[in-house]
Design an enzyme around this catalytic site. Structure first.
Site, PDB file in Angstrom:
ATOM      1  N   ARG A   1      47.895  49.408  42.492  1.00 15.10           N
ATOM      2  CA  ARG A   1      49.215  49.047  41.952  1.00 15.10           C
ATOM      3  C   ARG A   1      49.024  48.458  40.553  1.00 15.10           C
ATOM      4  NH1 ARG A   1      50.195  43.421  45.396  1.00 15.10           N
ATOM      5  NH2 ARG A   1      49.144  42.103  43.867  1.00 15.10           N
TER       6      ARG A   1
ATOM      7  N   ASP B   1      40.322  49.904  45.672  1.00 18.37           N
ATOM      8  CA  ASP B   1      41.134  48.701  45.889  1.00 18.37           C
ATOM      9  C   ASP B   1      40.902  48.238  47.317  1.00 18.37           C
ATOM     10  OD1 ASP B   1      43.515  46.823  45.940  1.00 18.37           O
ATOM     11  OD2 ASP B   1      43.977  47.828  44.067  1.00 18.37           O
TER      12      ASP B   1
ATOM     13  N   VAL C   1      35.642  44.460  45.245  1.00 12.90           N
ATOM     14  CA  VAL C   1      34.708  44.397  44.108  1.00 12.90           C
ATOM     15  C   VAL C   1      33.734  43.227  44.201  1.00 12.90           C
ATOM     16  CG1 VAL C   1      36.225  45.595  42.488  1.00 12.90           C
ATOM     17  CG2 VAL C   1      36.341  43.087  42.655  1.00 12.90           C
TER      18      VAL C   1
ATOM     19  N   ASN D   1      39.262  46.474  36.509  1.00 10.97           N
ATOM     20  CA  ASN D   1      40.629  45.974  36.384  1.00 10.97           C
ATOM     21  C   ASN D   1      41.004  44.996  37.500  1.00 10.97           C
ATOM     22  OD1 ASN D   1      43.694  46.282  35.764  1.00 10.97           O
ATOM     23  ND2 ASN D   1      43.496  47.000  37.874  1.00 10.97           N
TER      24      ASN D   1
ATOM     25  N   TYR E   1      40.998  30.829  37.071  1.00 12.24           N
ATOM     26  CA  TYR E   1      41.348  32.103  36.438  1.00 12.24           C
ATOM     27  C   TYR E   1      40.890  32.101  34.980  1.00 12.24           C
ATOM     28  CZ  TYR E   1      44.302  36.121  35.195  1.00 12.24           C
ATOM     29  OH  TYR E   1      44.758  37.345  34.762  1.00 12.24           O
TER      30      TYR E   1
ATOM     31  N   THR F   1      53.837  43.148  36.411  1.00  7.33           N
ATOM     32  CA  THR F   1      53.172  43.751  37.574  1.00  7.33           C
ATOM     33  C   THR F   1      53.295  42.781  38.756  1.00  7.33           C
ATOM     34  OG1 THR F   1      51.003  42.747  37.297  1.00  7.33           O
ATOM     35  CG2 THR F   1      51.420  44.765  36.020  1.00  7.33           C
TER      36      THR F   1
HETATM   37  N1  LIG Z   1      50.025  41.107  34.741  1.00  3.78           N
HETATM   38  C1  LIG Z   1      49.660  40.171  33.888  1.00  3.78           C
HETATM   39  O1  LIG Z   1      50.495  39.422  33.362  1.00  3.78           O
HETATM   40  C2  LIG Z   1      48.207  40.021  33.496  1.00  3.78           C
HETATM   41  C3  LIG Z   1      47.916  39.260  32.358  1.00  3.78           C
HETATM   42  C4  LIG Z   1      46.593  39.129  31.962  1.00  3.78           C
HETATM   43  C5  LIG Z   1      45.582  39.745  32.696  1.00  3.78           C
HETATM   44  N2  LIG Z   1      45.887  40.481  33.799  1.00  3.78           N
HETATM   45  C6  LIG Z   1      44.766  41.115  34.516  1.00  3.78           C
HETATM   46  O2  LIG Z   1      45.038  42.498  34.664  1.00  3.78           O
HETATM   47  C7  LIG Z   1      44.333  43.004  35.806  1.00  3.78           C
HETATM   48  C8  LIG Z   1      45.277  43.833  36.666  1.00  3.78           C
HETATM   49  O3  LIG Z   1      46.290  42.993  37.186  1.00  3.78           O
HETATM   50  P1  LIG Z   1      47.789  43.478  37.453  1.00  3.78           P
HETATM   51  O4  LIG Z   1      48.647  42.801  36.466  1.00  3.78           O
HETATM   52  O5  LIG Z   1      47.853  44.965  37.550  1.00  3.78           O
HETATM   53  O6  LIG Z   1      48.021  42.761  38.870  1.00  3.78           O
HETATM   54  P2  LIG Z   1      48.183  43.367  40.357  1.00  3.78           P
HETATM   55  O7  LIG Z   1      48.117  42.189  41.267  1.00  3.78           O
HETATM   56  O8  LIG Z   1      49.382  44.239  40.410  1.00  3.78           O
HETATM   57  O9  LIG Z   1      46.895  44.302  40.547  1.00  3.78           O
HETATM   58  C9  LIG Z   1      45.628  43.790  40.823  1.00  3.78           C
HETATM   59  C10 LIG Z   1      44.954  44.748  41.800  1.00  3.78           C
HETATM   60  O10 LIG Z   1      43.616  44.252  42.072  1.00  3.78           O
HETATM   61  C11 LIG Z   1      43.393  44.429  43.468  1.00  3.78           C
HETATM   62  N3  LIG Z   1      42.365  43.524  43.960  1.00  3.78           N
HETATM   63  C12 LIG Z   1      42.454  42.181  44.160  1.00  3.78           C
HETATM   64  N4  LIG Z   1      41.312  41.731  44.684  1.00  3.78           N
HETATM   65  C13 LIG Z   1      40.475  42.793  44.811  1.00  3.78           C
HETATM   66  C14 LIG Z   1      39.155  42.964  45.305  1.00  3.78           C
HETATM   67  N5  LIG Z   1      38.444  41.925  45.780  1.00  3.78           N
HETATM   68  N6  LIG Z   1      38.613  44.212  45.255  1.00  3.78           N
HETATM   69  C15 LIG Z   1      39.331  45.262  44.796  1.00  3.78           C
HETATM   70  N7  LIG Z   1      40.579  45.172  44.341  1.00  3.78           N
HETATM   71  C16 LIG Z   1      41.147  43.946  44.352  1.00  3.78           C
HETATM   72  C17 LIG Z   1      44.754  44.127  44.113  1.00  3.78           C
HETATM   73  O11 LIG Z   1      44.826  44.593  45.445  1.00  3.78           O
HETATM   74  C18 LIG Z   1      45.699  44.830  43.148  1.00  3.78           C
HETATM   75  O12 LIG Z   1      45.907  46.181  43.505  1.00  3.78           O
HETATM   76  C19 LIG Z   1      43.742  41.771  36.510  1.00  3.78           C
HETATM   77  O13 LIG Z   1      42.366  41.658  36.171  1.00  3.78           O
HETATM   78  C20 LIG Z   1      44.535  40.615  35.934  1.00  3.78           C
HETATM   79  O14 LIG Z   1      43.805  39.405  35.970  1.00  3.78           O
HETATM   80  C21 LIG Z   1      47.178  40.617  34.233  1.00  3.78           C
END
Ligand SMILES: NC(=O)c1ccc[n+]([C@@H]2O[C@H](COP(=O)([O-])OP(=O)(O)OC[C@H]3O[C@@H](n4cnc5c(N)ncnc54)[C@H](O)[C@@H]3O)[C@@H](O)[C@H]2O)c1
Length: 258
Positions: free
Chosen positions: A17, A38, A66, A92, A146, A181
């Site tokens: 996702r 995932d 991961v 990611n 974080y 997201t």
């Molecule tokens: N959305 C934001 O505002 C934002 C801002 C800065 C950084 N990020 C980073 O972007 C990346 C993606 O996040 P997103 O916004 O799509 O959030 P999200 O929560 O929609 O997606 C994160 C995905 O990582 C998966 N995940 C979690 N733990 C896991 C594990 N142990 N093994 C495998 N998969 C795992 C989740 O199931 C999920 O599908 C992350 O690294 C997050 O820290 C997001």
């Protein structure tokens, strides 16, 4: 858009996702073979089904936590047995944990570091690598574990770029700002709004706005980019905390804020 990734094999972690799914979608549209990993198996399989119907590339969904060295080894064995040479990796997967320094608990800290930082380290060594950091890794963000995990990723990215360059592997990092997201579903609305207020764009970003930068970095079009850090944050990190000053002055002089 053609990034020249047709026929390439790319692993995307956290692909079920959010941004990972957006990256998988762009890559499949490019004709790439995506290994989407995932822990959300139902969402991951449904995404693979949808993207495989769209083509021209494919998505193969694999369960992968991961933070598990064993599960990374299983994935490597699967790829070796299928004869697939991996051309790219997007680290990611990531989890939030919004505890502050004085309320931090050790299991929470270890979970965030284990997934966001160790989980990225375990995947390294494959091909063109894009790590997903955060503006939390560029600033003093209140979510302590974080923030530490994302600052750690910057060092990991630079050291990995140095170590892997002799093998022809580039390692870069993208720092998303507030992106719409599911990671923000349980975030305090005050946190989200105040983050958006710090952007110059004045809005949240979309997952595909990060995805296109990630896919560019995977491609040969980014062949001279290595060890680089690219904020995709609507300008959030660009002003170094001075936007409130500019906005206050504009308000005081009744000008339109920048
Ligand atoms: N959305 C934001 O505002 C934002 C801002 C800065 C950084 N990020 C980073 O972007 C990346 C993606 O996040 P997103 O916004 O799509 O959030 P999200 O929560 O929609 O997606 C994160 C995905 O990582 C998966 N995940 C979690 N733990 C896991 C594990 N142990 N093994 C495998 N998969 C795992 C989740 O199931 C999920 O599908 C992350 O690294 C997050 O820290 C997001």
């Amino acid at each position: 858009m053609d990034y020249g990734l047709g026929g390439r094999t790319v692993i995307v972690t956290g692909a079920a996702r959010g941004q990972g799914a957006a990256e998988a979608e762009i890559l499949v549209a490019e004709g790439a073979r995506v290994i989407g990993a995932d822990i959300l198996d139902d969402e991951g399989k449904a995404l693979a089904e949808r993207l495989n119907a769209l083509g021209p590339g494919t998505m193969d969904y694999r369960h992968l936590d991961v933070s598990s060295e064993e599960q990374w080894a299983d994935l490597a064995a699967h790829l070796t047995s299928s004869g697939a040479a991996v051309n790219g990796l997007v680290n990611n997967a990531g989890v939030p944990y919004r505890a502050r320094l004085l309320t931090m608990d050790l299991p929470g800290w270890e979970r965030v570091i284990g997934i966001n930082l160790t989980g990225t380290m375990l995947g390294d060594g494959t091909a063109a690598i894009v790590n997903i950091g955060s503006i939390a890794g560029l600033t003093a963000h209140f979510a302590i574990a974080y923030t530490a995990s994302k600052w750690g990723l910057r060092g990991l990215t630079r050291a990995a770029a140095l170590e892997l360059a002799p093998r022809g592997i580039r390692v870069n990092i993208v720092h998303p700002g507030p992106i719409d997201t599911p990671i923000l579903d349980d975030a305090d609305p005050v946190f989200i709004q105040s983050s958006v207020d710090q952007t110059l764009a004045g809005r949240m970003g979309r997952a595909d706005e990060v995805g296109h930068v990630v896919v560019f970095l995977l491609s040969d079009r980014a062949s001279y980019l290595n060890g680089a850090e690219i904020p995709v944050d609507g300008g959030h990190s660009s002003h170094g905390g001075t936007k409130p000053i500019s906005d206050a002055l504009a308000r005081a002089h009744q000008e339109r804020p920048a």
